[in-house]
Design a protein around this motif. Structure first.
Motif, PDB file in Angstrom:
ATOM      1  N   ARG A   1      35.757  43.799  38.777  1.00 18.62           N
ATOM      2  CA  ARG A   1      35.425  42.497  39.346  1.00 18.62           C
ATOM      3  C   ARG A   1      36.353  42.160  40.511  1.00 18.62           C
ATOM      4  NH1 ARG A   1      36.977  37.848  35.147  1.00 18.62           N
ATOM      5  NH2 ARG A   1      36.688  36.640  37.052  1.00 18.62           N
ATOM      6  N   ASN A   2      35.964  41.175  41.297  1.00 15.42           N
ATOM      7  CA  ASN A   2      36.857  40.609  42.290  1.00 15.42           C
ATOM      8  C   ASN A   2      37.853  39.682  41.593  1.00 15.42           C
ATOM      9  OD1 ASN A   2      35.688  41.762  44.623  1.00 15.42           O
ATOM     10  ND2 ASN A   2      34.094  40.193  44.670  1.00 15.42           N
ATOM     11  N   TYR A   3      39.128  39.811  41.958  1.00 14.02           N
ATOM     12  CA  TYR A   3      40.127  38.870  41.462  1.00 14.02           C
ATOM     13  C   TYR A   3      41.242  38.762  42.501  1.00 14.02           C
ATOM     14  CZ  TYR A   3      42.700  43.053  39.874  1.00 14.02           C
ATOM     15  OH  TYR A   3      43.349  44.251  39.805  1.00 14.02           O
ATOM     16  N   SER A   4      41.984  37.679  42.424  1.00  9.40           N
ATOM     17  CA  SER A   4      42.945  37.371  43.474  1.00  9.40           C
ATOM     18  C   SER A   4      44.378  37.535  42.994  1.00  9.40           C
ATOM     19  CB  SER A   4      42.738  35.933  43.955  1.00  9.40           C
ATOM     20  OG  SER A   4      43.171  35.028  42.939  1.00  9.40           O
ATOM     21  N   LEU A   5      45.317  37.242  43.898  1.00 10.28           N
ATOM     22  CA  LEU A   5      46.726  37.273  43.522  1.00 10.28           C
ATOM     23  C   LEU A   5      47.061  36.202  42.499  1.00 10.28           C
ATOM     24  CD1 LEU A   5      48.424  37.974  46.978  1.00 10.28           C
ATOM     25  CD2 LEU A   5      48.366  39.513  45.006  1.00 10.28           C
ATOM     26  N   VAL A   6      46.300  35.112  42.462  1.00 11.72           N
ATOM     27  CA  VAL A   6      46.512  34.094  41.429  1.00 11.72           C
ATOM     28  C   VAL A   6      46.339  34.728  40.051  1.00 11.72           C
ATOM     29  CG1 VAL A   6      45.659  31.947  40.425  1.00 11.72           C
ATOM     30  CG2 VAL A   6      45.801  32.186  42.909  1.00 11.72           C
ATOM     31  N   ASP A   7      45.246  35.482  39.866  1.00  9.64           N
ATOM     32  CA  ASP A   7      45.011  36.172  38.596  1.00  9.64           C
ATOM     33  C   ASP A   7      46.078  37.225  38.330  1.00  9.64           C
ATOM     34  OD1 ASP A   7      42.342  34.916  38.234  1.00  9.64           O
ATOM     35  OD2 ASP A   7      41.800  36.157  39.955  1.00  9.64           O
ATOM     36  N   THR A   8      46.523  37.880  39.385  1.00 13.73           N
ATOM     37  CA  THR A   8      47.466  38.989  39.249  1.00 13.73           C
ATOM     38  C   THR A   8      48.849  38.509  38.839  1.00 13.73           C
ATOM     39  OG1 THR A   8      46.234  40.206  40.928  1.00 13.73           O
ATOM     40  CG2 THR A   8      48.471  40.954  40.467  1.00 13.73           C
ATOM     41  N   TYR A   9      49.344  37.464  39.499  1.00 11.03           N
ATOM     42  CA  TYR A   9      50.667  36.953  39.170  1.00 11.03           C
ATOM     43  C   TYR A   9      50.723  36.436  37.728  1.00 11.03           C
ATOM     44  CZ  TYR A   9      51.708  36.946  44.223  1.00 11.03           C
ATOM     45  OH  TYR A   9      51.913  37.295  45.530  1.00 11.03           O
ATOM     46  N   GLY A  10      49.576  35.961  37.215  1.00  6.17           N
ATOM     47  CA  GLY A  10      49.531  35.441  35.858  1.00  6.17           C
ATOM     48  C   GLY A  10      49.153  36.467  34.808  1.00  6.17           C
ATOM     49  N   ALA A  11      49.117  37.742  35.174  1.00  7.47           N
ATOM     50  CA  ALA A  11      48.699  38.786  34.239  1.00  7.47           C
ATOM     51  C   ALA A  11      49.744  39.003  33.151  1.00  7.47           C
ATOM     52  CB  ALA A  11      48.457  40.090  34.993  1.00  7.47           C
ATOM     53  N   ASP A  12      49.278  39.439  32.005  1.00  2.00           N
ATOM     54  CA  ASP A  12      50.164  39.792  30.897  1.00  2.00           C
ATOM     55  C   ASP A  12      50.744  41.192  31.074  1.00  2.00           C
ATOM     56  OD1 ASP A  12      49.540  37.352  29.478  1.00  2.00           O
ATOM     57  OD2 ASP A  12      47.617  38.270  28.951  1.00  2.00           O
ATOM     58  N   GLU A  13      49.985  42.065  31.715  1.00  6.57           N
ATOM     59  CA  GLU A  13      50.421  43.432  31.985  1.00  6.57           C
ATOM     60  C   GLU A  13      49.804  43.871  33.309  1.00  6.57           C
ATOM     61  OE1 GLU A  13      49.752  46.290  28.795  1.00  6.57           O
ATOM     62  OE2 GLU A  13      49.439  44.655  27.363  1.00  6.57           O
ATOM     63  N   ALA A  14      50.395  44.886  33.909  1.00  6.69           N
ATOM     64  CA  ALA A  14      49.810  45.534  35.084  1.00  6.69           C
ATOM     65  C   ALA A  14      50.214  46.998  35.053  1.00  6.69           C
ATOM     66  CB  ALA A  14      50.276  44.880  36.378  1.00  6.69           C
ATOM     67  N   PHE A  15      49.324  47.859  35.540  1.00  8.79           N
ATOM     68  CA  PHE A  15      49.651  49.278  35.569  1.00  8.79           C
ATOM     69  C   PHE A  15      48.834  49.989  36.643  1.00  8.79           C
ATOM     70  CE2 PHE A  15      46.307  48.834  32.358  1.00  8.79           C
ATOM     71  CZ  PHE A  15      45.437  49.883  32.620  1.00  8.79           C
ATOM     72  N   LEU A  16      49.294  51.196  36.982  1.00 11.19           N
ATOM     73  CA  LEU A  16      48.646  52.025  37.988  1.00 11.19           C
ATOM     74  C   LEU A  16      48.077  53.269  37.328  1.00 11.19           C
ATOM     75  CD1 LEU A  16      51.452  51.960  40.730  1.00 11.19           C
ATOM     76  CD2 LEU A  16      49.629  50.290  40.340  1.00 11.19           C
ATOM     77  N   THR A  17      47.077  53.872  37.961  1.00 10.15           N
ATOM     78  CA  THR A  17      46.530  55.126  37.464  1.00 10.15           C
ATOM     79  C   THR A  17      46.473  56.151  38.598  1.00 10.15           C
ATOM     80  OG1 THR A  17      44.220  54.502  37.914  1.00 10.15           O
ATOM     81  CG2 THR A  17      45.101  53.976  35.727  1.00 10.15           C
ATOM     82  N   GLY A  18      46.682  57.411  38.229  1.00  8.37           N
ATOM     83  CA  GLY A  18      46.595  58.509  39.185  1.00  8.37           C
ATOM     84  C   GLY A  18      46.709  59.826  38.442  1.00  8.37           C
ATOM     85  N   THR A  19      46.265  60.890  39.082  1.00  6.34           N
ATOM     86  CA  THR A  19      46.259  62.193  38.422  1.00  6.34           C
ATOM     87  C   THR A  19      47.660  62.634  38.020  1.00  6.34           C
ATOM     88  OG1 THR A  19      44.259  62.890  39.588  1.00  6.34           O
ATOM     89  CG2 THR A  19      45.670  64.633  38.713  1.00  6.34           C
TER      90      THR A  19
END
Length: 305
Positions: free
Chosen positions: A248-266
């Motif tokens: 979905r589309n989401y903004s930095l407002v949603d991002t700063y308030g996230a409980d977790e964040a992570f990256l994915t890559g091979t």
């Protein structure tokens, strides 16, 4: 710039890499003897595509997915690889065998439009056929990054519309991402968080990006980011295991308030993010959803292998 940054591609030094053999156009050379012409399209213009692969316990997970992406990109670019999927797969295994490699290996498979007759951009000047290079290195991800986490900084450089350069092309031309990364590093972060052309959160300069809010996993629509193999596997894992997931589309407002964040890559599979634009995410530690997904991903790797 300082050198104390964490990277999603951090790996412990391995002296064996000083003596590896590299595949170049059907021949395997010691790394000190492997050569590509200065007239090569990849060197002159960034006119090439590549895939990153991993070797786990004698197997290359998701190889078919990576080859699908490579050949699809080649079709779009009208770049003739000159080898069937089977022949290219054999070249990868020949390279691994020449290095006596069995596990914890990162493979860089590169195909360019090849050597040119003159140093100009017209594809018709590439008259010698494609250049294929395969570099396999002993490279085990540094798992201490799970405890240290990654910091991100939102940059003004975005991953653009397909009208300019489609982000789904894993091309040799990575300047847009390198400029973004330099911007983030100068701001004291490890990687750059890049927005899409409309200001929604998109991806980083090197990896796909996810957040977790109230137990649900969010990622971008996928319209303006690399069609990551690991990204899709994480989405599949969530759907198969009852973890709510939203593209979905989401903004930095949603991002700063996230409980977790992570990256994915091979290379790193999943890497936790502890800080975004100076704001601490998830209390500065990897969260339960991250750990569950990482465990399920390892199980998927074993099944695929």
């Amino acid at each position: 710039m300082t050198d104390d940054h964490v990277s999603t591609h951090d790996a412990a030094p391995d002296a064996r890499n000083d003596d590896i053999r590299i595949y170049v156009d059907g021949e395997i050379h010691h790394r000190d003897e492997a050569r590509v012409s200065v007239y090569d399209s990849g060197f002159l213009l960034g006119d090439g595509i590549w895939e990153g692969l991993r070797l786990y316990d004698g197997k290359i997970p998701f190889l078919d997915d990576h080859l699908d992406r490579l050949y699809e990109a080649a079709l779009y670019l009208e770049l003739e690889i000159g080898k069937t999927r089977e022949e290219l797969t054999q070249a990868i295994w020949d390279t691994l065998a020449a290095n006596d490699m069995t596990s914890d290996v990162h493979i860089r498979l590169m195909v360019t439009r090849g050597r040119k007759r003159k140093p100009f951009q017209h594809p018709h000047l590439s008259v010698y056929g494609p250049t294929i290079v395969i570099i396999a290195e002993h490279s085990k991800p540094d798992d201490s990054v799970i405890d240290r986490g990654i910091s991100l900084f939102t940059v003004p450089h975005h991953r653009g519309l397909p009208l300019t350069q489609d982000a789904k092309l894993n091309s040799h031309s990575k300047l847009n991402c390198i400029i973004a990364l330099n911007h983030a590093v100068r701001a004291g972060a490890d990687e750059a968080l890049m927005l899409d052309p409309f200001g929604f959160v998109n991806t980083t300069n090197a990896c796909n990006f996810f957040i977790v809010r109230k137990g649900a996993v969010w990622t971008s629509t996928g319209d303006y980011c690399m069609n990551g193999i690991t990204r899709q596997k994480v989405i599949d894992i969530c759907r198969q295991n009852g973890i709510p997931v939203h593209e979905r589309n989401y903004s930095l407002v949603d991002t700063y308030g996230a409980d977790e964040a992570f990256l994915t890559g091979t290379f790193g599979a999943q890497t936790p993010v502890f800080e975004i634009d100076g704001r601490v995410i998830g209390g500065g530690k990897a969260g339960p959803v991250f750990h569950r997904i990482r465990t399920l991903y390892k199980e998927m790797i074993r099944r695929d292998a």
